[in-house]
Design an enzyme around this catalytic site. Structure first.
Site, PDB file in Angstrom:
ATOM      1  CG  HIS A 120       0.732   0.671  12.391  1.00  0.00           C
ATOM      2  ND1 HIS A 120       1.305   1.885  12.665  1.00  0.00           N
ATOM      3  CD2 HIS A 120       1.326   0.225  11.258  1.00  0.00           C
ATOM      4  CE1 HIS A 120       2.202   2.160  11.726  1.00  0.00           C
ATOM      5  NE2 HIS A 120       2.248   1.168  10.869  1.00  0.00           N
TER       6      HIS A 120
ATOM      7  CG  HIS B 100      -0.182   0.103   2.528  1.00  0.00           C
ATOM      8  ND1 HIS B 100       0.204  -0.997   3.264  1.00  0.00           N
ATOM      9  CD2 HIS B 100       0.271   1.172   3.243  1.00  0.00           C
ATOM     10  CE1 HIS B 100       0.836  -0.616   4.356  1.00  0.00           C
ATOM     11  NE2 HIS B 100       0.911   0.704   4.380  1.00  0.00           N
TER      12      HIS B 100
ATOM     13  CG  HIS C 152      -3.862   0.135   4.981  1.00  0.00           C
ATOM     14  ND1 HIS C 152      -3.258  -1.046   5.304  1.00  0.00           N
ATOM     15  CD2 HIS C 152      -2.966   1.107   5.286  1.00  0.00           C
ATOM     16  CE1 HIS C 152      -2.047  -0.798   5.776  1.00  0.00           C
ATOM     17  NE2 HIS C 152      -1.840   0.489   5.775  1.00  0.00           N
TER      18      HIS C 152
ATOM     19  CD  GLU D   8       4.149   0.332   7.292  1.00  0.00           C
ATOM     20  OE1 GLU D   8       3.390   0.518   6.307  1.00  0.00           O
ATOM     21  OE2 GLU D   8       3.746   0.337   8.459  1.00  0.00           O
TER      22      GLU D   8
ATOM     23  CE1 TYR E 108       5.322   3.701   8.017  1.00  0.00           C
ATOM     24  CE2 TYR E 108       5.088   3.862  10.390  1.00  0.00           C
ATOM     25  CZ  TYR E 108       4.528   3.733   9.138  1.00  0.00           C
ATOM     26  OH  TYR E 108       3.172   3.635   9.004  1.00  0.00           O
TER      27      TYR E 108
ATOM     28  CG  HIS F 151       4.496   4.653   4.461  1.00  0.00           C
ATOM     29  ND1 HIS F 151       3.731   5.247   5.436  1.00  0.00           N
ATOM     30  CD2 HIS F 151       3.879   3.471   4.209  1.00  0.00           C
ATOM     31  CE1 HIS F 151       2.717   4.465   5.763  1.00  0.00           C
ATOM     32  NE2 HIS F 151       2.770   3.377   5.026  1.00  0.00           N
TER      33      HIS F 151
END
Lengths: 127, 314
Positions: B252, B150, B206, B271, B261, B220
């Site tokens: 997260h 993503h 996501h 990431e 990161y 990112h």
């Protein structure tokens, strides 16, 4: 994650002696060892607010103006953050500039307010 | 029909040789093509299309465009019509505008970011093939990322001027491209300002994310790993390669993903992201993170977002 690793060896070999760096807004001084960038030296101040971002010349948060003295450019600086005209006036990124002489520097990047206020701002300095 | 998944990201780099080394030795991608303009195309081992990352030589860092793949060629015409009706300009780029890729529908998100949709890209297969495959190939380098997972885009947000392109993008992705909102972060009176939106078109938490910022940019691009153990190994790989780590291994709250990161040699944030999190479905209730808990949403263990996480992007 020692930032010293980000200085190409061929570049660091060119600098011969430690240089003193004075920060214009706060009056703080620190020493950059031979080949260290302005940002690597600044980290040794050991306080909050040091504008550490990508450390690779891309994000622009460590933008500085070299008011006095001379620095060596140790890698690419994003044109999005430092124009050619600015560069000609001594503006650069602290992660990409290794002092060659004693220098005086003004911090002008995005994190400048936090950087300066911790020392000379109205609020108490955060530990 | 419609958008299936992220196809590729095209990003700007300031030193091609060191950029290629980073994406090969740290992420574990392979170079599959270099074009006459010096753009370099790379692929992860578990992807079957020709490439998922384009490195483009530039005097700055940042995103050129992000592309998503649609299921049927005719989807491009339907979506072009929908985007135009919504009020955004589009352009159909001819076949082979990008190597190995069919026609591409080009437009800008409300935030200004360039997005492209395509249906055809040369299929080369994964590194383990499709007949009696082993679970992973030999000779993986670095983190051995499975796929480009993503991207997170920084979107202009200025509530005092009534500007919120996070919300604008969210609405566009849902109403025009058929994405679904999985999670959001809200602030202000009654949570009226949506400052972050996480949307999916697959079944992962996501496939794209938007976060409010003073200016448009790339936060990112993210590469998928299986597990927490793989994340820790990726951290070792970064340390061995002297990569600047922005946020050390953590989890997260948003998406439940496990993460590191770090920055590529031009300062573009990468990431490594592990875990499929949960089954994302159109009827799954949207998760909302309120102002007092956004820190836990971003970094669940530490509970607060570092300044660099929100101010540093390309």
């Amino acid at each position: 994650m020692s930032p010293s690793a980000h200085v190409p060896r061929s570049m660091s070999a060119r600098t011969v002696s430690p240089c003193s760096v004075t920060l214009r807004q706060t009056g703080e001084t620190y020493v950059c060892a031979a080949g260290e960038t302005l940002l690597q030296g600044m980290l040794k101040l050991g306080r909050r607010g040091i504008p550490v971002g990508c450390v690779n010349g891309g994000c622009g948060v460590c933008k500085v103006k070299v008011m006095r003295g001379r620095c060596l450019k140790v890698g690419a600086v994003s044109r999005q953050h430092v124009t050619a005209e600015e560069e000609a006036r001594g503006v650069t990124l602290a992660c990409r500039a290794a002092p060659q002489t004693d220098v005086e520097v003004e911090v002008i990047g995005k994190m400048q307010r936090g950087f300066v206020n911790l020392i000379v701002g109205s609020g108490p300095a955060a530990g | 029909m419609g958008v299936m998944r992220i196809g590729h990201a095209s990003i700007k780099v300031m030193d091609m040789a060191v950029a290629v080394k980073h994406y090969e030795n740290v992420i574990g991608m392979k170079v599959v093509h270099t074009d006459p303009n010096g753009n370099v195309y790379l692929k992860c081992w578990d992807e079957w299309d020709k490439y998922s990352l384009i490195l483009s030589p530039s005097d700055r860092a940042g995103l050129n465009h992000v592309a998503y793949k649609v299921e049927h060629d005719a989807d491009l015409d339907v979506l072009q019509q929908r985007i135009e009706t919504y009020g955004s300009k589009t352009e159909m780029l001819p076949v082979a505008t990008l190597p190995f890729v069919g026609r591409m529908l080009k437009f800008n998100l409300p935030s200004g970011h360039e997005m492209r949709l395509f249906q055809q890209k040369e299929v080369v297969g994964t590194d383990v093939g499709s007949t009696n495959p082993d679970p992973w190939p030999d000779g993986l380098k670095g983190a051995g990322a499975h796929w480009l997972d993503h991207c997170l885009l920084m979107c202009p947000l200025d509530p005092e001027k009534g500007i919120n392109t996070v919300a604008d993008n969210c609405k566009f992705m849902k109403e025009v491209l058929g994405f679904h909102l999985s999670e959001q972060a809200v602030v202000g009176p009654g949570g009226s300002i949506q400052i972050a939106a996480f949307l999916f078109c697959t079944t992962k938490p996501h496939d794209i994310a938007f976060v409010g910022a003073p200016t448009m940019g790339l936060h990112h691009v993210s590469f998928f790993l299986d597990s927490w153990a793989d994340i820790l190994k990726a951290g070792d790989v970064m340390a061995k390669n002297r990569v600047k780590i922005d946020v050390a291994p953590t989890r997260h709250g948003i998406t439940r993903g496990e993460t590191i990161y770090f920055f590529d040699p031009s300062g573009n944030r990468n990431e490594t992201f592990a875990g499929l999190g949960y089954l994302a479905q159109p009827d799954r209730p949207v998760t909302t993170w309120t102002e007092d808990s956004i820190g836990r949403g971003i970094f669940y263990h530490h509970g607060e977002a570092t300044e660099s996480f929100t101010t540093v992007y390309t």
